[in-house]
Motif scaffolding. Structure first.
Motif, PDB file in Angstrom:
ATOM      1  N   SER A 158       0.806  -1.231   0.000  1.00  0.00           N
ATOM      2  CA  SER A 158       0.000   0.000   0.000  1.00  0.00           C
ATOM      3  C   SER A 158       0.836   1.276   0.000  1.00  0.00           C
ATOM      4  CB  SER A 158      -0.950   0.004   1.199  1.00  0.00           C
ATOM      5  OG  SER A 158      -0.232   0.038   2.416  1.00  0.00           O
ATOM      6  N   ALA A 159       2.024   1.242   0.608  1.00  0.00           N
ATOM      7  CA  ALA A 159       2.800   2.474   0.766  1.00  0.00           C
ATOM      8  C   ALA A 159       4.184   2.409   0.125  1.00  0.00           C
ATOM      9  CB  ALA A 159       2.936   2.797   2.254  1.00  0.00           C
ATOM     10  N   GLY A 160       4.559   1.265  -0.407  1.00  0.00           N
ATOM     11  CA  GLY A 160       5.869   1.128  -1.036  1.00  0.00           C
ATOM     12  C   GLY A 160       6.968   0.931  -0.011  1.00  0.00           C
ATOM     13  N   LEU A 161       8.165   0.708  -0.525  1.00  0.00           N
ATOM     14  CA  LEU A 161       9.306   0.449   0.347  1.00  0.00           C
ATOM     15  C   LEU A 161       9.617   1.653   1.231  1.00  0.00           C
ATOM     16  CD1 LEU A 161      11.278  -1.789   1.023  1.00  0.00           C
ATOM     17  CD2 LEU A 161      12.798  -0.927  -0.758  1.00  0.00           C
ATOM     18  N   SER A 162       9.428   2.852   0.706  1.00  0.00           N
ATOM     19  CA  SER A 162       9.713   4.042   1.518  1.00  0.00           C
ATOM     20  C   SER A 162       8.708   4.201   2.656  1.00  0.00           C
ATOM     21  CB  SER A 162       9.726   5.301   0.646  1.00  0.00           C
ATOM     22  OG  SER A 162       8.449   5.509   0.077  1.00  0.00           O
ATOM     23  N   GLY A 163       7.515   3.673   2.491  1.00  0.00           N
ATOM     24  CA  GLY A 163       6.503   3.754   3.542  1.00  0.00           C
ATOM     25  C   GLY A 163       6.586   2.621   4.551  1.00  0.00           C
ATOM     26  N   LEU A 164       7.466   1.672   4.284  1.00  0.00           N
ATOM     27  CA  LEU A 164       7.639   0.534   5.178  1.00  0.00           C
ATOM     28  C   LEU A 164       8.611   0.934   6.284  1.00  0.00           C
ATOM     29  CD1 LEU A 164       7.157  -2.456   5.840  1.00  0.00           C
ATOM     30  CD2 LEU A 164       9.109  -2.985   4.360  1.00  0.00           C
ATOM     31  N   THR A 165       8.045   1.442   7.356  1.00  0.00           N
ATOM     32  CA  THR A 165       8.855   1.873   8.497  1.00  0.00           C
ATOM     33  C   THR A 165       8.519   1.004   9.695  1.00  0.00           C
ATOM     34  OG1 THR A 165       7.213   3.466   9.285  1.00  0.00           O
ATOM     35  CG2 THR A 165       8.838   4.270   7.658  1.00  0.00           C
TER      36      THR A 165
END
Length: 185
Positions: free
Chosen positions: A22-29
């Protein structure tokens, strides 16, 4: 919020897979995953060393999911049909989980890559179909050829690189048929 013991590694990885899509690798925090599983971010570190470890675990889980989907095809008596079904399942997986699929094939440090064991299990169906098409002696080379072609096609498709018109589904089927012709031993 629940204590860390109430949060499993499996739940953390599944949450990470969902966030990735849903948020991409950059949104995977770590914070996004913690919010999703209902714990504080520092609690995740009791199950996952760091973000790189989380990405590796997600990649490995995605490889296992792909392998299970491919294994469900099973080898029949017609290697051409088996190849077509396998290639279609590979493509369907990529469309259903494009960011996870891209993560499998993305160049990255070894720290975030899946284990050899997970990869070996996932490619077993491809090796079997390749052996049925090209013979046991050429199975690995044929499997690499099949995977490289399918991944190249799918990666271009997901990136919107086919700009000359035409039917993309028909082009994929054309490629499957030509690969089968080329690999028949």
């Amino acid at each position: 919020m629940p204590t860390p013991d109430r949060t499993s590694l499996d739940a953390i990885v599944r949450a990470g897979q969902d966030i990735l899509e849903s948020a991409g690798l950059s949104g995977l925090t770590m914070q996004a995953v913690a919010d999703r599983v209902g714990v504080r971010a520092p609690s995740l570190y009791k199950r996952v060393r760091n973000r790189d470890d989380l990405v590796r675990l997600i990649t490995e889980a995605t490889v296992r999911d792909l392998g299970e989907r491919l294994a469900a095809i099973g080898a029949g008596t017609d290697p051409r049909r088996d190849l077509a079904e396998l290639a279609r399942a590979f493509r369907a997986f990529a469309h259903a989980r494009p960011r996870g699929y891209q993560l499998i094939f993305a160049p990255r440090p070894d720290l975030t890559g899946p284990s050899t064991e997970a990869l070996t299990h996932a490619v077993e169906p491809v090796l079997q179909v390749a052996a049925n098409l090209a013979g046991e002696a050429h199975a690995l080379n044929a499997a690499r050829t099949l995977t490289a072609w399918a991944n190249g096609f799918i990666s271009m498709e997901l990136a919107g690189a086919f700009k000359l018109g035409g039917d993309i589904d028909q082009a994929y089927e054309f490629g499957i048929a030509r690969l089968a012709d080329a690999l028949i031993g």
